[in-house]
Motif scaffolding. Structure first.
Motif, mmCIF file in Angstrom:
data_model
loop_
_atom_site.group_PDB
_atom_site.id
_atom_site.type_symbol
_atom_site.label_atom_id
_atom_site.label_comp_id
_atom_site.label_asym_id
_atom_site.label_seq_id
_atom_site.Cartn_x
_atom_site.Cartn_y
_atom_site.Cartn_z
ATOM 1 N N ASP A 46 -4.816 10.320 -42.929
ATOM 2 C CA ASP A 46 -3.921 10.835 -41.894
ATOM 3 C C ASP A 46 -3.949 12.361 -41.849
ATOM 4 N N ALA A 47 -3.943 12.990 -43.028
ATOM 5 C CA ALA A 47 -3.956 14.459 -43.078
ATOM 6 C C ALA A 47 -5.242 15.005 -42.447
ATOM 7 N N HIS A 48 -6.376 14.400 -42.761
ATOM 8 C CA HIS A 48 -7.633 14.817 -42.136
ATOM 9 C C HIS A 48 -7.599 14.574 -40.622
ATOM 10 N N ASN A 49 -7.120 13.403 -40.245
ATOM 11 C CA ASN A 49 -7.214 12.994 -38.842
ATOM 12 C C ASN A 49 -6.248 13.728 -37.921
ATOM 13 N N VAL A 50 -5.208 14.340 -38.464
ATOM 14 C CA VAL A 50 -4.353 15.200 -37.644
ATOM 15 C C VAL A 50 -5.196 16.345 -37.075
ATOM 16 N N GLN A 54 -6.502 17.006 -33.000
ATOM 17 C CA GLN A 54 -6.201 18.248 -32.295
ATOM 18 C C GLN A 54 -7.401 18.793 -31.521
ATOM 19 N N VAL A 55 -8.612 18.398 -31.939
ATOM 20 C CA VAL A 55 -9.811 18.895 -31.249
ATOM 21 C C VAL A 55 -10.549 17.773 -30.530
ATOM 22 N N GLY A 56 -9.957 16.583 -30.501
ATOM 23 C CA GLY A 56 -10.506 15.485 -29.708
ATOM 24 C C GLY A 56 -11.708 14.775 -30.293
ATOM 25 N N VAL A 57 -11.837 14.769 -31.630
ATOM 26 C CA VAL A 57 -12.939 14.015 -32.246
ATOM 27 C C VAL A 57 -12.367 12.756 -32.903
ATOM 28 N N PRO A 58 -13.189 11.703 -33.023
ATOM 29 C CA PRO A 58 -12.697 10.436 -33.572
ATOM 30 C C PRO A 58 -12.195 10.561 -35.012
ATOM 31 N N ALA A 59 -11.308 9.677 -35.363
ATOM 32 C CA ALA A 59 -10.726 9.647 -36.705
ATOM 33 C C ALA A 59 -11.786 9.278 -37.740
ATOM 34 N N LEU A 60 -11.587 9.786 -38.954
ATOM 35 C CA LEU A 60 -12.448 9.425 -40.079
ATOM 36 C C LEU A 60 -12.012 8.086 -40.658
ATOM 37 N N SER A 61 -12.936 7.413 -41.317
ATOM 38 C CA SER A 61 -12.658 6.211 -42.094
ATOM 39 C C SER A 61 -12.852 6.546 -43.559
ATOM 40 N N TRP A 62 -12.148 5.818 -44.424
ATOM 41 C CA TRP A 62 -12.285 6.001 -45.864
ATOM 42 C C TRP A 62 -13.514 5.263 -46.360
ATOM 43 N N SER A 63 -14.234 5.888 -47.281
ATOM 44 C CA SER A 63 -15.397 5.271 -47.914
ATOM 45 C C SER A 63 -15.178 5.216 -49.420
ATOM 46 N N ASN A 64 -15.128 4.011 -49.970
ATOM 47 C CA ASN A 64 -15.008 3.872 -51.418
ATOM 48 C C ASN A 64 -16.228 4.456 -52.127
ATOM 49 N N LEU A 117 -3.430 16.155 -50.861
ATOM 50 C CA LEU A 117 -2.807 16.639 -49.619
ATOM 51 C C LEU A 117 -2.691 18.161 -49.610
ATOM 52 N N ASP A 118 -2.443 18.764 -50.775
ATOM 53 C CA ASP A 118 -2.424 20.224 -50.855
ATOM 54 C C ASP A 118 -3.798 20.794 -50.506
ATOM 55 N N ALA A 119 -4.838 20.132 -51.006
ATOM 56 C CA ALA A 119 -6.199 20.585 -50.711
ATOM 57 C C ALA A 119 -6.492 20.487 -49.220
ATOM 58 N N VAL A 120 -6.176 19.346 -48.619
ATOM 59 C CA VAL A 120 -6.437 19.151 -47.187
ATOM 60 C C VAL A 120 -5.651 20.178 -46.364
ATOM 61 N N ALA A 121 -4.414 20.426 -46.731
ATOM 62 C CA ALA A 121 -3.606 21.414 -46.006
ATOM 63 C C ALA A 121 -4.222 22.807 -46.128
ATOM 64 N N ASP A 122 -4.696 23.155 -47.317
ATOM 65 C CA ASP A 122 -5.312 24.465 -47.518
ATOM 66 C C ASP A 122 -6.579 24.600 -46.670
ATOM 67 N N TYR A 146 -12.512 23.806 -42.976
ATOM 68 C CA TYR A 146 -11.899 23.266 -41.760
ATOM 69 C C TYR A 146 -12.954 22.626 -40.860
ATOM 70 N N THR A 147 -14.067 23.332 -40.629
ATOM 71 C CA THR A 147 -15.071 22.782 -39.715
ATOM 72 C C THR A 147 -15.685 21.503 -40.264
ATOM 73 N N GLN A 148 -15.818 21.386 -41.597
ATOM 74 C CA GLN A 148 -16.312 20.122 -42.155
ATOM 75 C C GLN A 148 -15.323 18.998 -41.855
ATOM 76 N N MET A 149 -14.040 19.288 -41.968
ATOM 77 C CA MET A 149 -13.022 18.261 -41.704
ATOM 78 C C MET A 149 -13.056 17.781 -40.260
ATOM 79 N N VAL A 150 -13.381 18.654 -39.311
ATOM 80 C CA VAL A 150 -13.338 18.274 -37.890
ATOM 81 C C VAL A 150 -14.738 18.078 -37.290
ATOM 82 N N TRP A 151 -15.769 18.097 -38.115
ATOM 83 C CA TRP A 151 -17.143 17.973 -37.604
ATOM 84 C C TRP A 151 -17.287 16.683 -36.816
ATOM 85 N N LYS A 152 -17.732 16.784 -35.575
ATOM 86 C CA LYS A 152 -17.752 15.634 -34.662
ATOM 87 C C LYS A 152 -18.596 14.473 -35.152
#
Length: 187
Positions: A46-50, A54-64, A117-122, A146-152
């Motif tokens: 959820d933290a990543h996908n927020v 915001q930039v209109g890219v699809p949500a990430l899925s978790w990978s074990n 979550l602290d890491a994702v927020a940072d 940040y750009t890695q988190m939102v990379w399309k």
């Protein structure tokens, strides 16, 4: 004193973050520890996908698989590499060869033990260093986490966390496919 340091590899930011249920991944007997009770996989997603929404890219899925990969590197840093912030080497001959995007975070202090979550927020706070019109970092600024988190093109994330002998924490998140590809815009 509180310390927190994200690390960035300019060519490809490698990300992988938290840990998951002990049934999926147990911490090896190397002294590294992870605490899976403080944050859930869904909270990390959820933290990543927020940021992604915001930039209109699809949500990430978790990978074990990515989470296990991230956890292995977090444990390696915490137990065999003096808790130094280092990305996996980009070297096909190295057994720790990097295969994915990676974000790394280190922090801790008196009465504070950071979570994923602290890491994702940072990392997400780096969006303030991103020029949305040009789709690149502002001059002299860091925004690769940040750009890695939102990379399309990135579709999956997995994270790991390990406690260093001094009580500080290392968080690693790996992303597939990797983002921050030279010559491409994040979205």
């Amino acid at each position: 004193m509180i310390k927190k340091f994200p690390i960035l590899l300019h060519r490809v930011t490698f990300i992988g973050l938290f840990f998951f249920a002990a049934a999926i991944l147990a911490t090896p007997d190397t002294g590294a520890q992870s605490d899976t009770s403080s944050v859930t996989i869904q909270q990390i997603l959820d933290a990543h996908n927020v940021y992604r929404s915001q930039v209109g890219v699809p949500a990430l899925s978790w990978s074990n698989d990515l989470a296990a990969y991230a956890q292995a590197w977090a444990n390696e840093l915490a137990t065999n590499r003096s808790c130094k912030l280092q990305h996996r080497p980009v070297d096909e001959n190295d057994p720790w060869n990097q295969k994915y995007g990676e974000n790394i975070y280190w922090g801790g202090g008196i009465n504070w033990s950071p979570t994923a979550l602290d890491a994702v927020a940072d990392w997400g706070n780096e969006k303030n260093n991103f020029d949305n019109n040009m789709k690149e970092c502002k001059d002299g600024a860091t925004c690769g986490h940040y750009t890695q988190m939102v990379w399309k093109n990135t579709t999956m994330v997995g994270c790991g966390i390990a406690k260093c002998p001094d009580g500080y924490v290392i968080v690693v998140c790996n992303y597939n496919p990797a983002g921050n590809v030279m010559g491409e815009k994040p979205y």
